[in-house]
Design a protein around this motif. Structure first.
Motif, PDB file in Angstrom:
ATOM      1  N   PHE A   1       1.272  62.757  -4.272  1.00  0.00           N
ATOM      2  CA  PHE A   1       1.379  61.413  -4.836  1.00  0.00           C
ATOM      3  C   PHE A   1       0.182  60.593  -4.357  1.00  0.00           C
ATOM      4  CE2 PHE A   1       2.676  56.953  -4.392  1.00  0.00           C
ATOM      5  CZ  PHE A   1       2.974  56.667  -5.724  1.00  0.00           C
ATOM      6  N   GLN A   2      -0.668  60.195  -5.299  1.00  0.00           N
ATOM      7  CA  GLN A   2      -1.861  59.423  -4.963  1.00  0.00           C
ATOM      8  C   GLN A   2      -1.508  57.943  -4.823  1.00  0.00           C
ATOM      9  OE1 GLN A   2      -4.483  61.009  -4.167  1.00  0.00           O
ATOM     10  NE2 GLN A   2      -5.305  62.372  -5.753  1.00  0.00           N
ATOM     11  N   ARG A   3      -1.839  57.382  -3.672  1.00  0.00           N
ATOM     12  CA  ARG A   3      -1.674  55.934  -3.475  1.00  0.00           C
ATOM     13  C   ARG A   3      -2.998  55.284  -3.872  1.00  0.00           C
ATOM     14  NH1 ARG A   3       1.539  54.749   2.052  1.00  0.00           N
ATOM     15  NH2 ARG A   3       2.113  52.907   0.850  1.00  0.00           N
ATOM     16  N   TYR A   4      -3.173  55.119  -5.178  1.00  0.00           N
ATOM     17  CA  TYR A   4      -4.460  54.703  -5.723  1.00  0.00           C
ATOM     18  C   TYR A   4      -4.938  53.377  -5.153  1.00  0.00           C
ATOM     19  CZ  TYR A   4      -3.852  58.355  -9.235  1.00  0.00           C
ATOM     20  OH  TYR A   4      -3.689  59.555  -9.872  1.00  0.00           O
ATOM     21  N   ASN A   5      -4.015  52.506  -4.802  1.00  0.00           N
ATOM     22  CA  ASN A   5      -4.400  51.195  -4.294  1.00  0.00           C
ATOM     23  C   ASN A   5      -4.795  51.233  -2.822  1.00  0.00           C
ATOM     24  OD1 ASN A   5      -1.734  51.907  -3.790  1.00  0.00           O
ATOM     25  ND2 ASN A   5      -1.123  49.788  -3.440  1.00  0.00           N
ATOM     26  N   VAL A   6      -4.687  52.421  -2.199  1.00  0.00           N
ATOM     27  CA  VAL A   6      -5.040  52.546  -0.787  1.00  0.00           C
ATOM     28  C   VAL A   6      -6.070  53.639  -0.571  1.00  0.00           C
ATOM     29  CG1 VAL A   6      -4.166  52.914   1.549  1.00  0.00           C
ATOM     30  CG2 VAL A   6      -2.715  51.775  -0.141  1.00  0.00           C
ATOM     31  N   ASP A   7      -5.761  54.865  -1.001  1.00  0.00           N
ATOM     32  CA  ASP A   7      -6.602  55.998  -0.674  1.00  0.00           C
ATOM     33  C   ASP A   7      -6.287  57.152  -1.625  1.00  0.00           C
ATOM     34  OD1 ASP A   7      -8.574  57.158   0.969  1.00  0.00           O
ATOM     35  OD2 ASP A   7      -7.036  58.315   2.008  1.00  0.00           O
TER      36      ASP A   7
ATOM     37  N   ALA B   1       3.700  65.637  -0.772  1.00  0.00           N
ATOM     38  CA  ALA B   1       3.038  64.745   0.176  1.00  0.00           C
ATOM     39  C   ALA B   1       2.387  63.582  -0.560  1.00  0.00           C
ATOM     40  CB  ALA B   1       1.988  65.496   0.985  1.00  0.00           C
ATOM     41  N   ALA B   2       2.064  62.540   0.187  1.00  0.00           N
ATOM     42  CA  ALA B   2       1.295  61.413  -0.335  1.00  0.00           C
ATOM     43  C   ALA B   2      -0.153  61.558   0.110  1.00  0.00           C
ATOM     44  CB  ALA B   2       1.875  60.096   0.158  1.00  0.00           C
ATOM     45  N   SER B   3      -1.042  60.857  -0.561  1.00  0.00           N
ATOM     46  CA  SER B   3      -2.456  60.953  -0.219  1.00  0.00           C
ATOM     47  C   SER B   3      -2.761  60.356   1.140  1.00  0.00           C
ATOM     48  CB  SER B   3      -3.307  60.258  -1.289  1.00  0.00           C
ATOM     49  OG  SER B   3      -2.909  58.899  -1.428  1.00  0.00           O
ATOM     50  N   CYS B   4      -1.928  59.419   1.603  1.00  0.00           N
ATOM     51  CA  CYS B   4      -2.195  58.791   2.897  1.00  0.00           C
ATOM     52  C   CYS B   4      -0.975  58.016   3.362  1.00  0.00           C
ATOM     53  CB  CYS B   4      -3.395  57.848   2.811  1.00  0.00           C
ATOM     54  SG  CYS B   4      -3.093  56.402   1.768  1.00  0.00           S
ATOM     55  N   GLY B   5      -1.013  57.635   4.615  1.00  0.00           N
ATOM     56  CA  GLY B   5      -0.063  56.692   5.183  1.00  0.00           C
ATOM     57  C   GLY B   5      -0.831  55.483   5.660  1.00  0.00           C
TER      58      GLY B   5
ATOM     59  N   VAL C   1      -4.022  56.535   7.424  1.00  0.00           N
ATOM     60  CA  VAL C   1      -3.932  57.910   7.903  1.00  0.00           C
ATOM     61  C   VAL C   1      -3.997  58.842   6.707  1.00  0.00           C
ATOM     62  CG1 VAL C   1      -2.568  59.580   9.178  1.00  0.00           C
ATOM     63  CG2 VAL C   1      -2.553  57.173   9.865  1.00  0.00           C
ATOM     64  N   SER C   2      -5.018  59.681   6.667  1.00  0.00           N
ATOM     65  CA  SER C   2      -5.219  60.568   5.526  1.00  0.00           C
ATOM     66  C   SER C   2      -4.326  61.789   5.620  1.00  0.00           C
ATOM     67  CB  SER C   2      -6.679  61.006   5.458  1.00  0.00           C
ATOM     68  OG  SER C   2      -6.873  61.904   4.409  1.00  0.00           O
ATOM     69  N   THR C   3      -3.781  62.222   4.482  1.00  0.00           N
ATOM     70  CA  THR C   3      -2.912  63.397   4.459  1.00  0.00           C
ATOM     71  C   THR C   3      -3.670  64.645   4.031  1.00  0.00           C
ATOM     72  OG1 THR C   3      -1.048  61.952   4.014  1.00  0.00           O
ATOM     73  CG2 THR C   3      -0.717  64.270   3.652  1.00  0.00           C
ATOM     74  N   PRO C   4      -4.051  64.815   2.754  1.00  0.00           N
ATOM     75  CA  PRO C   4      -4.914  65.948   2.436  1.00  0.00           C
ATOM     76  C   PRO C   4      -6.383  65.549   2.633  1.00  0.00           C
ATOM     77  CG  PRO C   4      -3.513  65.279   0.568  1.00  0.00           C
ATOM     78  CD  PRO C   4      -3.539  64.165   1.566  1.00  0.00           C
TER      79      PRO C   4
END
Length: 663
Positions: free
Chosen positions: A189-195, A86-90, A97-100
């Protein structure tokens, strides 16, 4: 903070990412026949995860990133994945939209992303990720300050403000907590530039750590009829069953029989009550997809292809991932909207800047652009026919400047635009042909098939001006028939049920030249902007409201999305809340439990529903009434008088304006 990232891929870099992620999955115990669930937004890492899973002979199940925790939970329980990726967010135009479970200290505008991929086989693809450093304390590569540790890249551009909001329990964690089936681990997968998500020690594994701690894994050979993926769609109308599939080029022979969860090595396509799942065999499917890139879409080896869709739906699997990559052409991947990221000129910009030759999208996208910018004031500054645009730096594509210039000249024109997934009204088609200055070609297919059942095939020299409203001719391998209700074959021009190797549950007819016309569906699945949603799933949410005793959901016409759901409910005696309050709460409940994809906003109380004596609701009669069609009340309806009140309620929403009284 502004995201403005360009992802340019080549074979070597993406190959390394796929093979190392496959190694990480193997280290976690994933092997041939195991399931891996992927819950990610439209980013290249989603495709990397798919290819890495397939590399091991395992089966991936990609869940659409717009689904809420309840829908995700159902798919976890059905697929029984060993690992979840999963990704950290969408990202949506107005929110993250937060995932974990996660934290965020960002307040940023986000538009969307575009990833460029070029490959010659499933093993080959590439990206180069170069994004802003994560928030304070985030885990980034020590010797590459300012770069997140990831093997892929995206293009982001935006002017739409997005305010991340805190979610106490993210969607993924909530789904896992509610599920009877627990994965061994999650790779995040952390989307560091978003969340950034908070990870659970011993259970969650950072994407970069998984890749860096593993060795490249070789491809695991599998037989052609072994499964490639599970893809869930809408719920079914019948009992649980599995369908045995013999995959052949362009068609699938299906035999229904009840059985438990299929052996991973069997040739099976299966259905579940909620949701429905397709288990796709690998060999014939992949061969067909590669063949269709030229046969249907007319793509050549130097062309640029763009499928504007989402992962988690069959179009994304077939023509964002496997089709173009197996065929070996350049593919565009765009995480954004046709209108709000930031304006309705984005489709024209992407075609212009990246010299797109073929585009596949849903009619809804064209309706949105037409609704928001009918005169294309935002899009007219771009050319879809003669543009070179800024293009791509040839250094990132590992080609010579001379070859780059030659490709720019050859690839400077959009030749065809293809639509699928829902009915494309003629007015929208006519408008789109004028503004994009190319033929708009409709074709028809279903999740069950994975590619076109009918199409106007460019590579077979079919006409690019097919008859009005047609969906093309049967694709090679399909024997499409139109049947009457008694099973006999319908005459030319006679409306009936469209069947082939299975009953499509769609209605239509054939003309004298062999063209197929798909006019309606015979089931109760609602098609919202190309997404097929089960009325049963929506009704389950509605019936969970404490003040509702009965309910029915139907699809009603909507100018942009094609259809949207409308709910008629019966309030319980002694209900504590008003009709208005209940309707408001239903909108929130559906958004939370199904997701915003449902576009649920219309609901009202009625005095009764048309049920048969056996207890079934005659939904089709309500839907016909909403469309001002003549409704003949079946003799099996227990209380025919309920239609009078239903008609009044429909008219209050602007439907059934010219409907005769049901008789």
């Amino acid at each position: 903070m502004l995201l403005n990232l360009l992802a340019l891929s080549n074979v070597g870099r993406w190959y390394a990412g796929v093979s190392r992620l496959a190694g990480a999955l193997a280290d976690l115990g994933v092997g041939r026949g195991d399931r891996v669930l992927i819950y990610m937004p439209l980013i290249p890492e989603a495709i990397i995860a798919m290819l890495a899973t397939a590399r091991l002979g395992a089966i991936h199940s990609v869940v659409f990133g717009g689904f809420a925790a309840r829908e995700l939970c159902a798919r976890i329980e059905h697929a029984e994945p060993k690992i979840i990726i999963a990704a950290s967010c969408g990202v949506e135009p107005n929110k993250v939209v937060s995932t974990p479970d996660r934290y965020s200290n960002l307040d940023l505008p986000v538009i969307g992303s575009l990833a460029y991929c070029k490959s010659t086989a499933l093993d080959h693809a590439a990206t180069e990720f170069n994004i802003a450093a994560g928030p304070p304390g985030s885990r980034t590569e020590p010797n590459t300050r300012g770069k997140a540790r990831a093997p892929f890249s995206l293009l982001y551009s935006t002017s739409v403000a997005v305010k991340p909001y805190f979610i106490k329990r993210g969607i993924l964690n909530e789904a896992i907590a509610a599920s009877k089936v627990k994965p061994k681990n999650c790779i995040i997968f952390q989307r560091y530039n978003v969340d950034v998500a908070e990870l659970e020690d011993g259970f969650d594994i950072l994407w970069e750590d998984a890749i860096q701690s593993s060795l490249p894994h070789p491809c695991v050979p599998v037989e052609a009829n072994e499964p490639l993926y599970i893809l869930y769609t809408s719920g079914t109308t019948g009992n649980m069953m599995f369908l045995n599939v013999q995959s052949i080029l362009g068609s699938e022979e299906i035999i229904a029989h009840p059985q438990p969860f299929p052996n991973p090595n069997s040739r099976t396509l299966f259905y579940l009550d909620q949701p429905k799942g397709i288990l796709r065999p690998v060999g014939g499917h992949i061969a067909t997809l590669a063949w269709t890139m030229h046969t249907i879409y007319g793509m050549n080896k130097d062309d640029v292809w763009w499928t504007a869709s989402d992962m988690g739906w069959v179009v994304g699997h077939s023509y964002i991932c496997y089709g173009p990559l197996c065929y070996g052409i350049t593919s565009v991947m765009y995480e954004g909207k046709p209108d709000r990221t930031p304006d309705p000129g984005q489709y024209f910009r992407l075609i212009h800047e990246h010299k797109v030759n073929g585009l596949l999208t849903a009619p809804t996208a064209l309706r949105v652009i037409k609704r928001e910018d009918p005169e294309i004031t935002k899009g007219r500054k771009y050319s879809t026919k003669t543009s070179r645009g800024p293009g791509l730096d040839p250094r990132h594509l590992n080609i010579s400047v001379k070859q780059y210039v030659r490709n720019s000249v050859n690839s400077a024109s959009l030749r065809n635009l293809f639509v699928a997934g829902e009915h494309c009204d003629h007015e929208t088609k006519f408008w789109a042909e004028k503004v994009f200055n190319v033929p708009i070609l409709n074709h028809w297919w279903q999740t069950e098939t994975g590619h076109s059942i009918t199409a106007s095939c460019i590579g077979l020299n079919h006409s690019t001006s097919p008859p009005k409203f047609s969906a093309g001719m049967p694709f090679p391998g399909y024997d499409v028939r139109i049947l009457r209700s008694n099973g006999s074959e319908a005459d030319i021009g006679e409306l009936g049920r469209i069947v082939g190797y299975y009953d499509t549950m769609d209605a239509g007819y054939r003309d004298d030249f062999g063209y197929i016309y798909v006019t309606a569906r015979d089931d109760d699945v609602i098609n919202v902007a190309g997404h097929r949603l089960s009325t049963a799933a929506l009704e389950d949410v509605v019936m969970s409201h404490p003040d509702i005793g009965d309910a029915a959901v139907i699809g009603v016409p909507e100018s942009t999305k094609g259809e949207i759901p409308l709910c008629l409910f019966i309030m319980k005696k002694g209900a504590r809340k008003s009709e208005k309050a209940i309707s408001h709460e239903l909108v929130l409940m559906v958004r939370e439990l199904i997701g915003p994809i449902a576009a649920f906003r219309l609901s009202a109380a009625v005095s009764g529903l048309p049920r048969t004596r056996s207890g079934k609701i005659a939904r089709k009669s309500i839907a016909d009434l909403a469309r001002s069609k003549s409704v003949k009340i079946p003799s099996t309806i227990e209380d025919p008088s309920v239609y009078k009140n239903i008609k009044e309620v429909l008219q209050s929403f602007g439907f059934a304006k010219n409907a005769p009284d049901p008789k």
